[in-house]
Motif scaffolding. Structure first.
Motif, short mmCIF file in Angstrom:
data_model
loop_
_atom_site.label_atom_id
_atom_site.label_comp_id
_atom_site.label_asym_id
_atom_site.label_seq_id
_atom_site.Cartn_x
_atom_site.Cartn_y
_atom_site.Cartn_z
N UNK A 111 -9.75 7.74 -0.01
CA UNK A 111 -10.35 7.76 1.32
C UNK A 111 -10.48 9.21 1.73
N UNK A 112 -11.65 9.55 2.23
CA UNK A 112 -11.90 10.91 2.69
C UNK A 112 -11.18 11.15 4.01
N UNK A 113 -10.58 12.32 4.14
CA UNK A 113 -9.95 12.70 5.39
C UNK A 113 -10.98 13.15 6.42
N UNK A 114 -12.19 13.48 5.95
CA UNK A 114 -13.25 13.94 6.82
C UNK A 114 -14.08 12.74 7.24
N UNK A 115 -14.29 12.54 8.55
CA UNK A 115 -15.11 11.39 8.98
C UNK A 115 -16.55 11.56 8.50
N UNK A 116 -17.22 10.48 8.15
CA UNK A 116 -18.60 10.59 7.66
C UNK A 116 -19.54 11.02 8.78
N UNK A 117 -20.52 11.82 8.39
CA UNK A 117 -21.55 12.23 9.35
C UNK A 117 -22.55 11.10 9.49
N UNK A 118 -23.24 11.10 10.62
CA UNK A 118 -24.29 10.08 10.81
C UNK A 118 -25.41 10.36 9.82
N UNK A 156 -13.00 18.17 -1.86
CA UNK A 156 -13.06 17.39 -0.63
C UNK A 156 -11.65 16.93 -0.26
N UNK A 157 -11.30 16.97 1.02
CA UNK A 157 -9.98 16.46 1.40
C UNK A 157 -9.96 14.93 1.33
N UNK A 158 -9.21 14.42 0.37
CA UNK A 158 -9.17 12.98 0.16
C UNK A 158 -7.72 12.52 0.00
N UNK A 159 -7.52 11.27 0.32
CA UNK A 159 -6.20 10.66 0.12
C UNK A 159 -6.34 9.55 -0.91
N UNK A 160 -5.33 9.44 -1.74
CA UNK A 160 -5.30 8.40 -2.75
C UNK A 160 -4.27 7.35 -2.35
N UNK A 192 0.87 -1.17 0.00
CA UNK A 192 0.00 0.00 0.00
C UNK A 192 0.90 1.22 0.00
N UNK A 193 0.67 2.13 -0.95
CA UNK A 193 1.51 3.32 -1.07
C UNK A 193 0.66 4.53 -1.38
N UNK A 194 1.15 5.69 -0.94
CA UNK A 194 0.55 6.96 -1.31
C UNK A 194 1.40 7.57 -2.41
N UNK A 195 0.79 8.02 -3.51
CA UNK A 195 1.61 8.64 -4.55
C UNK A 195 2.19 9.95 -4.06
N UNK A 196 3.19 10.44 -4.76
CA UNK A 196 3.81 11.72 -4.40
C UNK A 196 2.75 12.82 -4.41
N UNK A 197 2.93 13.81 -3.57
CA UNK A 197 1.91 14.86 -3.43
C UNK A 197 1.67 15.59 -4.75
N UNK A 198 2.70 15.74 -5.58
CA UNK A 198 2.49 16.44 -6.85
C UNK A 198 1.72 15.58 -7.86
N UNK A 199 1.65 14.27 -7.61
CA UNK A 199 0.89 13.39 -8.50
C UNK A 199 -0.57 13.32 -8.10
N UNK A 200 -0.92 13.88 -6.95
CA UNK A 200 -2.28 13.80 -6.45
C UNK A 200 -3.23 14.67 -7.25
N UNK A 201 -4.50 14.31 -7.20
CA UNK A 201 -5.54 15.06 -7.87
C UNK A 201 -6.14 16.03 -6.87
#
Length: 141
Positions: A127-134, A97-101, A84-93
């Motif tokens: 994956x969203x960095x913001x926790x889901x609301x109920x 919404x604050x999300x992680x790839x 499991x890897x996170x791409x480089x920050x410059x490769x991110x979209x």
């Protein structure tokens, strides 16, 4: 006197026909054997694919994987290695919404007739960095 000639096949013609029949039968049996071997191999790859799909579907739902290498075993035959890897920050979209790839690379390996075999699967998940609301369920007042 008239000679009466008997109509039919000679011994040489009969032997030639039997030889040709044996050749064709041998070729058909070889093709059937190869087909059965390919079918068994396809079954192994299908099983590996099903194991991989189940593992990848569980990721980010119930078992949040950490970045890095992970390994395990499905049963006595199939084992897995996952990176499991996170791409480089410059490769991110960039999104509103604050999300992680995450990039997930999964290899499922097994032994097939004394030889190592494997299948490789690669996917990306966000994956969203913001926790889901109920979210209210139907029937809740």
């Amino acid at each position: 006197m008239r000679q009466c000639r008997v109509q039919g096949f000679s011994l040489l013609e009969t032997l030639a026909a039997m030889f040709l029949l044996a050749l064709c039968f041998g070729a058909l049996m070889q093709a059937a054997g190869a087909s059965m071997a390919l079918n068994a191999r396809a079954a192994d790859y299908t099983q590996a694919s099903l194991w991989a799909r189940g593992l990848l579907d569980r990721q980010f739902v119930s078992e949040f994987p950490s970045v890095g290498a992970h390994a395990g075993q499905f049963d006595d035959t199939y084992r897995w290695n996952m990176t499991v890897a996170e791409p480089a920050s410059e490769a991110g979209v960039r999104t509103s919404m604050p999300m992680r790839l995450y990039r997930i690379e999964l290899t499922v390996a097994w032994r097939e007739k004394g030889k190592d075999a494997s299948a490789r699967f690669v996917t990306q998940r966000t994956v969203s960095d913001v926790p889901p609301r109920d979210v209210p369920r139907q029937g809740d007042g």
